[in-house]
Design a protein around this motif. Structure first.
Motif, PDB file in Angstrom:
ATOM      1  N   LYS A  94       0.838  -1.217   0.000  1.00  0.00           N
ATOM      2  CA  LYS A  94       0.000   0.000   0.000  1.00  0.00           C
ATOM      3  C   LYS A  94       0.863   1.255   0.000  1.00  0.00           C
ATOM      4  O   LYS A  94       0.553   2.233  -0.684  1.00  0.00           O
ATOM      5  N   GLU A  95       1.944   1.229   0.778  1.00  0.00           N
ATOM      6  CA  GLU A  95       2.841   2.390   0.850  1.00  0.00           C
ATOM      7  C   GLU A  95       3.554   2.627  -0.490  1.00  0.00           C
ATOM      8  O   GLU A  95       3.850   3.762  -0.838  1.00  0.00           O
ATOM      9  N   ALA A  96       3.816   1.553  -1.224  1.00  0.00           N
ATOM     10  CA  ALA A  96       4.539   1.671  -2.492  1.00  0.00           C
ATOM     11  C   ALA A  96       3.628   2.055  -3.652  1.00  0.00           C
ATOM     12  O   ALA A  96       4.109   2.313  -4.757  1.00  0.00           O
ATOM     13  N   SER A  97       2.322   2.105  -3.414  1.00  0.00           N
ATOM     14  CA  SER A  97       1.351   2.333  -4.490  1.00  0.00           C
ATOM     15  C   SER A  97       0.761   3.732  -4.456  1.00  0.00           C
ATOM     16  O   SER A  97       0.789   4.423  -3.437  1.00  0.00           O
ATOM     17  N   GLU A  98       0.228   4.125  -5.622  1.00  0.00           N
ATOM     18  CA  GLU A  98      -0.476   5.411  -5.725  1.00  0.00           C
ATOM     19  C   GLU A  98      -1.971   5.244  -5.443  1.00  0.00           C
ATOM     20  O   GLU A  98      -2.640   6.176  -5.032  1.00  0.00           O
ATOM     21  N   ILE A  99      -2.487   4.045  -5.704  1.00  0.00           N
ATOM     22  CA  ILE A  99      -3.920   3.764  -5.537  1.00  0.00           C
ATOM     23  C   ILE A  99      -4.091   2.500  -4.704  1.00  0.00           C
ATOM     24  O   ILE A  99      -3.336   1.538  -4.861  1.00  0.00           O
ATOM     25  N   VAL A 100      -5.082   2.494  -3.816  1.00  0.00           N
ATOM     26  CA  VAL A 100      -5.417   1.304  -3.031  1.00  0.00           C
ATOM     27  C   VAL A 100      -6.861   0.926  -3.322  1.00  0.00           C
ATOM     28  O   VAL A 100      -7.775   1.735  -3.135  1.00  0.00           O
ATOM     29  N   LEU A 101      -7.069  -0.297  -3.822  1.00  0.00           N
ATOM     30  CA  LEU A 101      -8.418  -0.773  -4.140  1.00  0.00           C
ATOM     31  C   LEU A 101      -9.125  -1.227  -2.868  1.00  0.00           C
ATOM     32  O   LEU A 101      -8.631  -2.105  -2.163  1.00  0.00           O
ATOM     33  N   SER A 102     -10.282  -0.670  -2.597  1.00  0.00           N
ATOM     34  CA  SER A 102     -10.998  -1.029  -1.372  1.00  0.00           C
ATOM     35  C   SER A 102     -11.675  -2.390  -1.475  1.00  0.00           C
ATOM     36  O   SER A 102     -11.981  -3.013  -0.450  1.00  0.00           O
ATOM     37  N   ASP A 103     -11.915  -2.874  -2.712  1.00  0.00           N
ATOM     38  CA  ASP A 103     -12.621  -4.151  -2.880  1.00  0.00           C
ATOM     39  C   ASP A 103     -11.774  -5.255  -3.525  1.00  0.00           C
ATOM     40  O   ASP A 103     -12.278  -6.355  -3.782  1.00  0.00           O
ATOM     41  N   ASP A 104     -10.485  -4.970  -3.783  1.00  0.00           N
ATOM     42  CA  ASP A 104      -9.576  -5.970  -4.382  1.00  0.00           C
ATOM     43  C   ASP A 104     -10.108  -6.552  -5.698  1.00  0.00           C
ATOM     44  O   ASP A 104      -9.870  -7.717  -6.007  1.00  0.00           O
ATOM     45  N   ASN A 105     -10.815  -5.743  -6.460  1.00  0.00           N
ATOM     46  CA  ASN A 105     -11.473  -6.242  -7.672  1.00  0.00           C
ATOM     47  C   ASN A 105     -10.879  -5.583  -8.916  1.00  0.00           C
ATOM     48  O   ASN A 105     -10.898  -4.349  -9.038  1.00  0.00           O
ATOM     49  N   PHE A 106     -10.384  -6.398  -9.838  1.00  0.00           N
ATOM     50  CA  PHE A 106      -9.787  -5.878 -11.070  1.00  0.00           C
ATOM     51  C   PHE A 106     -10.804  -5.075 -11.880  1.00  0.00           C
ATOM     52  O   PHE A 106     -10.455  -4.076 -12.524  1.00  0.00           O
ATOM     53  N   ALA A 107     -12.069  -5.512 -11.864  1.00  0.00           N
ATOM     54  CA  ALA A 107     -13.109  -4.828 -12.635  1.00  0.00           C
ATOM     55  C   ALA A 107     -13.272  -3.377 -12.177  1.00  0.00           C
ATOM     56  O   ALA A 107     -13.662  -2.510 -12.969  1.00  0.00           O
ATOM     57  N   THR A 108     -12.953  -3.100 -10.911  1.00  0.00           N
ATOM     58  CA  THR A 108     -13.052  -1.726 -10.390  1.00  0.00           C
ATOM     59  C   THR A 108     -12.046  -0.813 -11.094  1.00  0.00           C
ATOM     60  O   THR A 108     -12.337   0.361 -11.358  1.00  0.00           O
ATOM     61  N   ILE A 109     -10.875  -1.349 -11.411  1.00  0.00           N
ATOM     62  CA  ILE A 109      -9.861  -0.571 -12.127  1.00  0.00           C
ATOM     63  C   ILE A 109     -10.391  -0.174 -13.495  1.00  0.00           C
ATOM     64  O   ILE A 109     -10.234   0.967 -13.946  1.00  0.00           O
ATOM     65  N   VAL A 110     -11.033  -1.127 -14.184  1.00  0.00           N
ATOM     66  CA  VAL A 110     -11.576  -0.865 -15.518  1.00  0.00           C
ATOM     67  C   VAL A 110     -12.655   0.213 -15.451  1.00  0.00           C
ATOM     68  O   VAL A 110     -12.699   1.116 -16.292  1.00  0.00           O
ATOM     69  N   LYS A 111     -13.514   0.129 -14.433  1.00  0.00           N
ATOM     70  CA  LYS A 111     -14.561   1.143 -14.256  1.00  0.00           C
ATOM     71  C   LYS A 111     -13.940   2.517 -13.991  1.00  0.00           C
ATOM     72  O   LYS A 111     -14.426   3.535 -14.490  1.00  0.00           O
TER      73      LYS A 111
END
Length: 326
Positions: free
Chosen positions: A277-294
C-alpha cells in the motif's frame, strides 16, 4: 492426515472463530488451515502438541518455507513450497507410513500429477519433513522425506472476464505476472480470456535472456509464470522504456518493487500488505480488477469532457475577441 498436519504446522496464518471463521494472514496458508479443520484435525491442538522452535521463512527466491517442531523428545523439520523445489530436496518418500527411497520414476510421476492439477487451474503445494537434532540446522532443507501434494483453487471473479474484454476494446493491454506454476497461470489466463495467441515465459527463461532479447518479444508475451520480484521489476522497467504507460497491481511485500517502478501502482486494500500500500499510488478497497476498468472508464469520460469544454471556451472566446478586435 500427515500432509494436512505438516501444512498446518508449517504455516504463519491464523484461523479464528468468533461468530464465524476468519483468516488472519496469507489466504493460501489460510486455506490449508481450513482444510485441516474440515478433515477433523484441530489446528490449535496441533500447535500445542508440536510447538514451533524455529523457522526458515518463505521467500520468492527459495519458493518454500520450513519450520522446526518439538515432538516429545524429538525435533522434526517440516517444509512446504513449490513441488519442483521440494522434490529436488527429497531423497525419500512416505508410503503407507513407511519411508522408502524416492526414485526418479516416482519423482516424474509426482511432477506429472502436479501438471495435471495445474492444468485445471489449481495452485499446487508439496510438503515434506525430516528428523533433526538441532533447532538451527544447516541441512534442515536437505535429504527430506516427500509426503504429498495439496491442490487449491483461487477462481477468478465472474466479472473479470468482461473486464478483460473491455480492456482489449479500449486499447489497454493486460499481462499476467505470477509466481504460480506455468500450467496454473495458463489455465486461469484462458478462463478469463486473457491468453489467446500470445507467448508465455517462465522465470527460468527470463534468467537466460538479456534485456535486448526480452525487448524483442515483450510485446507478444501475455503470461509470465514462476517469476521472482526482480523479474517483475525488470518487466515493468522494459515496458516503460518502450513507451508504455504501466500500471501494476499487487498485494504482497514482494510486489512492492514493481509497484514502485510502475507509473501507477495499485495495491489491494483488503488482503494487501502495508508495504504494498505504501509503495502504491492507488489502493483498491474491494480488491477487484473490474473496479480498475470502471475507474479508467470514468477517468476517460472526465478527460473527454474537459477537452470538449476547453474547445468550447476557446472557440467562444475567440469569436468574441475577433468581433471586439474588428
Amino acid at each position: 492426515r500427515v500432509t494436512l498436519t505438516i501444512s498446518a504446522l508449517c504455516n504463519d496464518a491464523v484461523l479464528t472463530k468468533d461468530n464465524q471463521w476468519e483468516i488472519i494472514g496469507d489466504p493460501t496458508e489460510g486455506a490449508l488451515l481450513v482444510a485441516t479443520e474440515k478433515s477433523g484435525l484441530e489446528v490449535k491442538g496441533l500447535n500445542q502438541k508440536y510447538p514451533r522452535v524455529n523457522e526458515i521463512p518463505f521467500s520468492s527466491e527459495r519458493k518454500m518455507m520450513s519450520t522446526v517442531h518439538k515432538a516429545g523428545k524429538n525435533l522434526f523439520g517440516y517444509s512446504k513450497g513449490a513441488p519442483e523445489v521440494i522434490l529436488s530436496k527429497c531423497s525419500r518418500i512416505l508410503k503407507n507410513s513407511v519411508q522408502m527411497k524416492l526414485t526418479g520414476v516416482q519423482k516424474n510421476d509426482v511432477l506429472v500429477t502436479v501438471e495435471e492439477y495445474a492444468s485445471k487451474g489449481l495452485r499446487v503445494l508439496a510438503v515434506a519433513y525430516r528428523e533433526t537434532k538441532e533447532h538451527h540446522h544447516d541441512n534442515l532443507e536437505k535429504d527430506l522425506v516427500f509426503v504429498g501434494l495439496l491442490g487449491m483453487i483461487d477462481p477468478p471473479r465472474p466479472e473479470v472476464k468482461d473486464a478483460i474484454k473491455t480492456c482489449k476494446e479500449a486499447g489497454i493491454r493486460v499481462v499476467m505476472i505470477t509466481g504460480d506454476h506455468k500450467d496454473t497461470a495458463v489455465a486461469i489466463a484462458k478462463e478469463i480470456g486473457l491468453l489467446q495467441d500470445g507467448k508465455i515465459l517462465i522465470g527460468e527463461e527470463l534468467e537466460k535472456i538479456s534485456d535486448e532479447q526480452l525487448g524483442k518479444v515483450i510485446e507478444d508475451v501475455e503470461v509470465y509464470a514462476r517469476v521472482s520480484p526482480a523479474h517483475k521489476s525488470r518487466i515493468v522497467k522494459l515496458l516503460r522504456k518502450r513507451g508504455h504507460v504501466v500500471a501494476v497491481t499487487g498485494d504482497g511485500v514482494n510486489d512492492a518493487p514493481a509497484l514502485k517502478d510502475a507509473h501507477i501502482g495499485v495495491a489491494m486494500g483488503i488482503k494487501g500488505t502495508d508495504v504494498a500500500k505504501e509503495a502504491s499510488e492507488i489502493v483498491l478497497s474491494d480488491d477487484n480488477f473490474a473496479t480498475i476498468v470502471k475507474a479508467v472508464e470514468e477517468g476517460r469520460g472526465i478527460y473527454d469532457n474537459i477537452r470538449k469544454f476547453i474547445r468550447y471556451i476557446l472557440s467562444a472566446n475567440f469569436d468574441e475577441i475577433f468581433v471586439i478586435g474588428a
